[in-house]
Scaffold this motif. Structure first.
Motif, short mmCIF file in Angstrom:
data_model
loop_
_atom_site.label_atom_id
_atom_site.label_comp_id
_atom_site.label_asym_id
_atom_site.label_seq_id
_atom_site.Cartn_x
_atom_site.Cartn_y
_atom_site.Cartn_z
N ALA A 84 23.02 48.80 72.98
CA ALA A 84 24.13 48.26 73.78
C ALA A 84 24.54 46.88 73.28
O ALA A 84 25.73 46.58 73.17
CB ALA A 84 23.73 48.20 75.26
N ALA B 63 28.19 45.83 71.47
CA ALA B 63 29.02 44.70 71.90
C ALA B 63 29.27 43.74 70.74
O ALA B 63 30.38 43.23 70.57
CB ALA B 63 28.36 43.97 73.07
N GLY C 260 25.21 50.55 80.24
CA GLY C 260 26.45 49.91 80.69
C GLY C 260 26.24 48.47 81.11
O GLY C 260 27.04 47.58 80.77
N ASN C 261 25.18 48.21 81.85
CA ASN C 261 24.90 46.85 82.30
C ASN C 261 24.55 45.92 81.14
O ASN C 261 25.03 44.78 81.09
CB ASN C 261 23.77 46.84 83.34
CG ASN C 261 24.24 47.30 84.69
OD1 ASN C 261 25.39 47.13 85.05
ND2 ASN C 261 23.33 47.91 85.44
N PHE D 285 25.47 46.28 78.05
CA PHE D 285 26.72 46.11 77.31
C PHE D 285 27.59 45.05 77.99
O PHE D 285 28.10 44.13 77.35
CB PHE D 285 27.44 47.47 77.25
CG PHE D 285 28.75 47.45 76.54
CD1 PHE D 285 28.82 47.38 75.16
CD2 PHE D 285 29.94 47.54 77.25
CE1 PHE D 285 30.04 47.39 74.50
CE2 PHE D 285 31.17 47.55 76.61
CZ PHE D 285 31.21 47.47 75.23
N ARG D 286 27.73 45.15 79.30
CA ARG D 286 28.53 44.20 80.08
C ARG D 286 27.97 42.77 79.93
O ARG D 286 28.71 41.83 79.69
CB ARG D 286 28.52 44.60 81.56
CG ARG D 286 29.19 43.60 82.50
CD ARG D 286 28.98 43.94 83.95
NE ARG D 286 29.24 45.31 84.28
CZ ARG D 286 30.42 45.77 84.70
NH1 ARG D 286 31.42 44.94 84.88
NH2 ARG D 286 30.57 47.05 84.98
N ILE E 20 35.96 42.47 79.87
CA ILE E 20 34.63 43.03 80.13
C ILE E 20 34.73 44.24 81.06
O ILE E 20 34.10 45.28 80.81
CB ILE E 20 33.70 41.95 80.71
CG1 ILE E 20 33.43 40.87 79.68
CG2 ILE E 20 32.39 42.56 81.21
CD1 ILE E 20 32.74 39.63 80.23
N GLU E 21 35.53 44.12 82.10
CA GLU E 21 35.69 45.23 83.06
C GLU E 21 36.29 46.45 82.40
O GLU E 21 35.82 47.57 82.58
CB GLU E 21 36.54 44.79 84.26
CG GLU E 21 35.86 43.77 85.15
CD GLU E 21 34.55 44.28 85.75
OE1 GLU E 21 34.49 45.44 86.19
OE2 GLU E 21 33.58 43.51 85.77
N THR F 23 33.79 47.95 79.71
CA THR F 23 32.61 48.58 80.31
C THR F 23 33.00 49.86 81.06
O THR F 23 32.30 50.87 80.96
CB THR F 23 31.90 47.60 81.26
OG1 THR F 23 31.57 46.41 80.53
CG2 THR F 23 30.63 48.21 81.81
N GLU F 24 34.11 49.82 81.77
CA GLU F 24 34.55 51.02 82.49
C GLU F 24 34.83 52.16 81.50
O GLU F 24 34.43 53.30 81.72
CB GLU F 24 35.79 50.73 83.31
CG GLU F 24 36.27 51.92 84.12
CD GLU F 24 37.50 51.61 84.95
OE1 GLU F 24 38.21 52.57 85.28
OE2 GLU F 24 37.74 50.43 85.27
#
Length: 105
Positions: free
Chosen positions: A17, A21, A74-75, A77-78, A91-92, A95-96
């Motif tokens: 992850a 990124a 996911g977390n 990565f965020r 970021i939103e 990640t979504e």
């Protein structure tokens, strides 16, 4: 699955992850996201994110991530995007999109 292999698999998810990124950051640096005069085209940004999502999907297929590890992925990565300095909006969206691609069959 032993306890050690469970932790090892989680470390592998975290590492991938973060790498994903950082790969995005190479092609779309955080400075381009936060500086209004340095915007790139929507098509180029979409291509960058789709390439990242394709890598994540292949990783998911190889490692057969369950619901917990997808959430962890996911977390992580965020958090890595935030650490790199991207805007909250980027970021939103990123990640979504990642979670949606990982959830598809």
């Amino acid at each position: 699955m032993g306890l050690f292999s469970w932790f090892s698999a989680n470390e592998e998810v975290d590492l991938f992850a973060k790498t994903l990124a950082q790969d995005i950051a190479k092609r779309y640096p955080p400075s381009m996201d936060t500086a209004p005069e340095k915007k790139i085209s929507a098509n180029r940004l979409t291509k960058i994110l789709e390439d990242a999502y394709a890598k994540a999907k292949r990783f998911n297929q190889e490692k057969a991530l369950g619901m917990y590890r997808k959430a962890k992925f996911g977390n992580t990565f965020r958090w890595e995007l935030k650490e790199l300095g991207y805007s909250k909006e980027f970021i939103e969206v990123a990640t979504e999109g990642l979670i949606v691609h990982l959830s598809r069959k």
